[in-house]
Design a protein around this motif. Structure first.
Motif, short mmCIF file in Angstrom:
data_model
loop_
_atom_site.label_atom_id
_atom_site.label_comp_id
_atom_site.label_asym_id
_atom_site.label_seq_id
_atom_site.Cartn_x
_atom_site.Cartn_y
_atom_site.Cartn_z
N LYS A 281 10.02 3.09 9.57
CA LYS A 281 9.17 4.01 8.85
C LYS A 281 8.85 4.22 7.12
O LYS A 281 8.12 4.63 6.94
CB LYS A 281 9.31 5.50 9.58
CG LYS A 281 8.92 5.53 11.20
CD LYS A 281 9.18 7.29 11.50
CE LYS A 281 9.17 7.08 13.22
NZ LYS A 281 9.50 8.16 13.62
N LEU A 282 10.24 3.99 6.96
CA LEU A 282 10.19 4.09 5.42
C LEU A 282 9.92 2.63 4.75
O LEU A 282 9.85 2.85 3.50
CB LEU A 282 12.12 4.24 5.07
CG LEU A 282 12.59 5.67 5.51
CD1 LEU A 282 14.00 5.79 5.49
CD2 LEU A 282 11.87 6.97 4.86
N ALA A 309 14.84 0.52 2.38
CA ALA A 309 14.48 2.09 2.37
C ALA A 309 14.93 2.54 1.22
O ALA A 309 14.27 3.58 0.69
CB ALA A 309 15.42 2.55 3.62
N SER A 312 12.20 2.29 -1.49
CA SER A 312 11.10 3.15 -1.19
C SER A 312 11.32 4.52 -1.69
O SER A 312 10.43 5.18 -2.28
CB SER A 312 10.90 3.06 0.31
OG SER A 312 10.43 1.94 0.80
N LEU A 313 12.53 5.06 -1.32
CA LEU A 313 12.98 6.47 -1.73
C LEU A 313 13.18 6.56 -3.21
O LEU A 313 12.93 7.61 -3.96
CB LEU A 313 14.19 6.95 -1.17
CG LEU A 313 14.08 6.89 0.68
CD1 LEU A 313 15.52 7.11 1.12
CD2 LEU A 313 12.92 8.10 1.07
N ASP A 316 9.86 6.86 -4.68
CA ASP A 316 9.29 8.15 -4.38
C ASP A 316 9.46 9.22 -5.24
O ASP A 316 8.99 10.17 -5.69
CB ASP A 316 9.23 8.26 -2.91
CG ASP A 316 8.05 9.50 -2.63
OD1 ASP A 316 6.99 9.31 -2.80
OD2 ASP A 316 8.37 10.55 -1.95
N THR A 338 13.80 15.42 -3.35
CA THR A 338 13.58 14.95 -1.90
C THR A 338 12.78 15.82 -0.99
O THR A 338 12.22 15.50 0.19
CB THR A 338 14.87 14.10 -1.21
OG1 THR A 338 15.69 15.19 -1.24
CG2 THR A 338 15.22 13.04 -1.77
N SER A 341 9.27 14.70 -1.27
CA SER A 341 8.77 13.36 -0.90
C SER A 341 8.11 13.18 0.25
O SER A 341 7.99 13.82 1.20
CB SER A 341 10.33 12.64 -0.59
OG SER A 341 10.00 11.26 -0.06
N LYS A 342 7.25 12.06 0.02
CA LYS A 342 6.23 11.59 0.83
C LYS A 342 7.01 11.09 2.32
O LYS A 342 6.63 11.14 3.39
CB LYS A 342 5.46 10.70 0.89
CG LYS A 342 5.74 9.34 0.32
CD LYS A 342 4.66 8.38 -0.16
CE LYS A 342 5.04 6.97 -0.18
NZ LYS A 342 4.00 6.14 -0.87
N TYR A 343 8.44 10.94 2.13
CA TYR A 343 9.32 10.49 3.15
C TYR A 343 10.13 11.58 3.86
O TYR A 343 11.25 11.41 4.49
CB TYR A 343 9.85 9.40 2.71
CG TYR A 343 9.44 8.03 2.39
CD1 TYR A 343 8.78 7.30 3.39
CD2 TYR A 343 9.35 7.55 1.14
CE1 TYR A 343 8.00 6.22 2.72
CE2 TYR A 343 8.82 6.56 0.59
CZ TYR A 343 7.89 5.91 1.57
OH TYR A 343 7.08 4.70 1.04
N GLN A 346 10.73 11.73 7.49
CA GLN A 346 11.51 10.55 7.94
C GLN A 346 13.13 10.69 7.78
O GLN A 346 13.92 10.43 8.47
CB GLN A 346 10.93 9.29 7.34
CG GLN A 346 9.58 8.68 7.91
CD GLN A 346 8.62 9.49 7.19
OE1 GLN A 346 8.82 10.27 6.25
NE2 GLN A 346 7.31 8.87 7.65
#
Length: 448
Positions: A281-282, A309, A312-313, A316, A338, A341-343, A346
């Protein structure tokens, strides 16, 4: 707050201003900080301190040292990416003052490298073991002899405050400890407040505390020099965060979320199927499916997903910081990066699974129990001996116990609070292995 002041190269004891434009780019002050931390004994001791699995000798598992190195790498990337945009937005920082985007990376990397330097042995249970020695253990006897804030320092013993002390506290002949730049110290200060009032707001910077009463004066000096915004009233001390502290926190959040999870997978505490479901998902926007299919071992597959991952983080977190930079400079961003974060969903799912399968696994619980017994025994023996010596009633046993203290911890302390904190500081800087060996020696069980 303004960036020129926040990027201060000043060090404890400086009598004149250090200008970035006069710095030697081959030996930049912020990079000197990184080197000083790397070569410090407190940092080296992290190689034998628990990250997730206490006392584990498993090859896979991260120690505080490997975790700190990884956080510094992620922090450097976050700092450089943010620094590039900040320099573009405020070109005078480079044109007039000589700052570069890599300066931001160097500051965040150094602060990230040291972020766990004050943590006791046996993971976060080590902090709780020290605190509970005073709150519900034999240390309760000292409560009425201390101020409220001194007592709170002890019952809520905090690795971040201890870290600030490690990095800055004076010793005879050693002024300012590592003498780091104020910019790096500011980025290190995730919780720029004292232990009371406890959690006065829901602001992320008020979640814990960042300095002991012994370090209050210098903490205030650093905060004032950096132009941090005061946010407490009356005799209480607290400030809004240095903006780069948000990046240090994000680097730590990213690493422990993903890498602790990876450790759990490699130890068999989390199944690979779960890992794929959660990590995919990430990375769904960046994964090279064909490359992934060529990876034949679980370790290689998980390593590939972990790298994507983290990337990605990082990207973001940079987005969230830059979108909120003006609010951060005004002290009006009460969240971790965080949190926005859009994550976030997740990350929360991964942490929830890690808590269930890793942090609450039987192996972790059993070894944290051992850590509690070790730390509280050592505190009791050394505090009793240290206080008895001060009061002139040390027994021969006390004198033998004190002979186990390293030379730098033999300094007399006139004040009870300072004596108690001194021993807490000593125990906190022991490695897991040192603490176990010392415990077995004191209990007559040392193996030859």
């Amino acid at each position: 707050m303004n960036w020129e002041q926040l990027l201060s190269l000043k060090r404890q004891g400086d009598t004149s201003k250090r200008l970035r434009i006069e710095q030697d780019d081959t030996r930049l002050g912020f990079e000197v900080d990184y080197d000083r931390i790397i070569f410090s004994s407190a940092f080296r001791s992290l190689q034998d301190k628990t990250q997730v699995i206490p006392l584990s000798k498993t090859d896979f598992v991260h120690t505080r040292l490997t975790h700190s190195l990884e956080v510094s790498v992620v922090g450097r990337s976050l700092g450089r990416l943010v620094g590039k945009k900040i320099i573009e937005k405020y070109p005078y920082l480079q044109e007039i003052h000589g700052f570069h985007m890599n300066d931001f990376g160097a500051i965040v990397a150094a602060a990230s490298l040291s972020h766990d330097i004050g943590n006791p042995p046996f993971g976060h249970s080590g902090e709780k073991a020290i605190g509970e020695y005073f709150s519900i253990g034999k240390g309760q006897q000292f409560k009425d002899k201390l101020s409220n804030k001194e007592w709170q320092d002890l019952i809520d013993f905090e690795g971040n405050a201890n870290g600030f002390s490690v990095l800055t506290a004076n010793r005879p002949g050693v002024s300012g400890a590592l003498r780091l730049t104020y910019a790096v110290l500011g980025a290190f200060m995730k919780y720029p407040k004292e232990s009371l009032p406890k959690k006065p707001t829901n602001t992320i910077a008020d979640k814990k505390y960042g300095f002991f009463q012994t370090d209050k004066s210098f903490f205030q000096e650093v905060a004032t020099e950096l132009g941090l915004i005061p946010n407490k009233e009356g005799s209480n001390i607290g400030f809004e965060r240095h903006p780069l502290a948000y990046l240090v926190e994000a680097a730590d959040d990213i690493c422990y979320t993903i890498i602790d999870f990876e450790d759990g997978i490699n130890l068999g505490l989390v199944s690979e199927d779960f890992a794929l479901e959660y990590l995919i998902k990430l990375v769904k926007d960046s994964i090279d499916t064909e490359k992934y299919k060529t990876l034949t071992t679980k370790e290689d597959r998980i390593s590939y997903l972990r790298a994507l991952a983290i990337g990605s983080l990082i990207n973001d977190a940079v987005r969230v910081f830059l979108e909120n930079e003006e609010a951060i400079l005004q002290g009006k961003f009460p969240f971790a990066l965080t949190d926005k974060s859009k994550y976030k969903a997740q990350m929360d799912d991964i942490i929830k699974l890690s808590v269930k399968n890793i942090y609450q696994s039987r192996e972790v619980i059993e070894k944290e129990l051992v850590g509690y017994q070790i730390i509280q025994t050592l505190l009791d023996k050394f505090i009793t001996a240290f206080n008895n010596k001060f009061e002139g009633k040390a027994s021969n046993y006390d004198k033998l116990i004190l002979k186990m203290l390293p030379e730098k911890f033999l300094e007399d302390k006139e004040d009870l609070y300072k004596r108690l904190l001194h021993i807490c500081h000593y125990v906190s800087l022991l490695t897991d292995g040192n603490a176990l060996e010392l415990y077995e020696t004191i209990n007559g069980r040392k193996r030859n």
